[in-house]
Design a protein around this motif. Structure first.
Motif, PDB file in Angstrom:
ATOM      1  N   ASP A  70       0.844  -1.195   0.000  1.00 61.59           N
ATOM      2  CA  ASP A  70       0.000   0.000   0.000  1.00 61.59           C
ATOM      3  C   ASP A  70       0.884   1.252   0.000  1.00 61.59           C
ATOM      4  OD1 ASP A  70      -1.711   2.226   1.133  1.00 61.59           O
ATOM      5  OD2 ASP A  70      -3.191   0.604   1.040  1.00 61.59           O
ATOM      6  N   ARG A  72       0.449   4.020   1.317  1.00 64.06           N
ATOM      7  CA  ARG A  72       0.464   4.761   2.582  1.00 64.06           C
ATOM      8  C   ARG A  72       1.749   4.519   3.369  1.00 64.06           C
ATOM      9  NH1 ARG A  72      -5.462   3.172   4.747  1.00 64.06           N
ATOM     10  NH2 ARG A  72      -4.786   1.225   3.764  1.00 64.06           N
ATOM     11  N   ALA A  75       4.266   7.475   3.086  1.00 59.23           N
ATOM     12  CA  ALA A  75       4.101   8.616   3.994  1.00 59.23           C
ATOM     13  C   ALA A  75       4.707   8.319   5.366  1.00 59.23           C
ATOM     14  CB  ALA A  75       2.624   8.968   4.129  1.00 59.23           C
ATOM     15  N   GLU A  76       4.534   7.101   5.857  1.00 61.81           N
ATOM     16  CA  GLU A  76       5.103   6.727   7.156  1.00 61.81           C
ATOM     17  C   GLU A  76       6.619   6.804   7.133  1.00 61.81           C
ATOM     18  OE1 GLU A  76       3.527   3.215   9.099  1.00 61.81           O
ATOM     19  OE2 GLU A  76       1.865   3.176   7.673  1.00 61.81           O
TER      20      GLU A  76
END
Length: 406
Positions: A70, A72, A75-76
């Motif tokens: 993913d 996302r 961003a982490e």
């Protein structure tokens, strides 16, 4: 010794077939081994160069499996303390519409990639902004040549059951991007190739002073199942590991051919020593020492080894070039997709394989040489003494030791 060898071989015609067979066996073994070495070295070096050209100044690389992970996660990782720049990447082996084969499509965020891989855009900053336009692609030099496309042309790729068209906005200079690769914007690839919300690689450049090992552990703790993080140098080492299985198998086949050549040398030299039993006895009576007689037999084997190895090196270079052109750097195994290796002659390796061929040839002639040196001159001058060959040289212990070792 050379003059004596030439004198004894003046009637060479009667043994030409045996000598040529021995020479061919040595040549085949050396050719296979040398070709495998050249192919693998070229593949691993080109793979390492491709990794460096795609990684740029990255310190760590996060990579997922075939299905990726993913987006996302990007961003982490980008917000982690110690990470200076994070560059998201989606790599796809895309099918070519109306053509055979695939193209390695590297989709990235141009603004982030420019910070990690400045060499991709340094000579032409306009290329960076051209990639931000929808449905555009920049071809590597090799991809442009193989596809016959230039700036302004249309690249047609297969996406599921449909064909999509991307406009070629430029061609990268030679050396800036290795392999059969094209660049596109990450959003274009995700949208047009049905990979929305998906990544399979994130390049990380660490901040100055960041502890590399600590960052490896911290990043690894955030990764989903199937993803892993490693240093760029580790990825380069994996290129050699990828090819280990086929390299070992082909080297074993080369050794079989080489040792078969050594056995042919043994057979030819044993028969020749038996035929020359009387000549060798006469030479001993005339003052030739045991050591010199052994050297005479070994010198003849060394000549076969040098000629066979030289022929094998030339043949191996030709085989390597033909194999890379027809089957690729991984001989069709699919481990180095997009890598276009060029086989280069390696003098150090050639000398090593020359030495191996000569050593095998000398090993094959060692037993006949020892037998010729140990034969009693008075008996050797009598007819029928060749029936006593190897009586003093043969022992069961080497065979037993090899069985135990096996």
């Amino acid at each position: 010794m050379l003059r004596l060898l030439l004198t004894l071989n003046a009637r060479f015609a009667h043994r030409r077939g045996r000598a040529l067979l021995s020479l061919a066996g040595i040549a085949l073994g050396v050719a296979l081994g040398f070709a495998v070495h050249l192919i693998n070295s070229a593949a691993v070096e080109e793979f390492g160069a491709a990794v460096r050209s795609l990684a740029g100044d990255a310190d760590l690389e996060v990579r997922g499996g075939r299905s990726g992970f993913d987006e996302r996660l990007y961003a982490e990782l980008a917000k982690l303390p110690g990470v200076a720049v994070a560059s998201p990447v989606l790599e796809i082996d895309a099918g070519l519409a109306g053509r055979a084969g695939t193209l390695r499509l590297v989709a990235l965020d141009p603004l982030r990639a420019a910070q990690v891989q400045p060499a991709l855009f340094g000579d032409d900053p306009g290329r960076l902004f051209a990639l931000l336009r929808p449905d555009t692609v920049v071809l590597g030099a090799l991809a442009a040549r193989s596809l016959g496309l230039d700036k302004g042309a249309k690249l047609r790729l297969v996406a599921g059951l449909e064909a999509i068209e991307l406009e070629v906005t430029g061609v990268l200079p030679e050396g800036s991007l290795r392999g059969n690769v094209a660049l596109t914007d990450l959003a274009t690839a995700q949208w047009r190739l049905n990979r929305l919300g998906n990544l399979n690689r994130i390049d990380l450049r660490l901040a100055p002073g960041a502890d590399r090992e600590a960052m490896l552990s911290r990043v690894a703790g955030l990764l989903p199942p199937g993803a892993h993080v490693s240093g760029i140098e580790t990825i380069e080492e994996q290129g050699a590991k990828l090819s280990r299985a086929y390299r070992v198998n082909l080297n074993v086949l080369a050794l079989v051919a080489l040792f078969t050549g050594g056995f042919l040398v043994f057979s030819a030299q044993a028969l020749e020593v038996a035929r020359r039993r009387g000549e060798h006895g006469l030479l001993r009576v005339l003052g030739l020492r045991r050591r010199q007689l052994a050297q005479l037999v070994l010198l003849e084997a060394a000549a076969i080894g040098v000629a066979g190895s030289a022929l094998g090196i030339a043949l191996g270079f030709l085989i390597a070039g033909a194999a890379v052109r027809t089957a690729g750097a991984d001989l069709g195994a699919g481990m180095f997709r997009g890598v276009a290796a060029e086989v280069a002659f390696r003098p150090a390796a050639a000398l090593a394989f020359l030495a191996i061929g000569v050593a095998i040839s000398l090993a094959g002639a060692l037993l006949p040489a020892l037998d010729a040196a140990r034969a009693e001159p008075a008996r050797a001058l009598k007819a029928g003494d060749e029936q006593r060959m190897f009586e003093k040289a043969v022992s069961v212990w080497p065979g037993l030791m090899l069985l135990l070792l096996g």
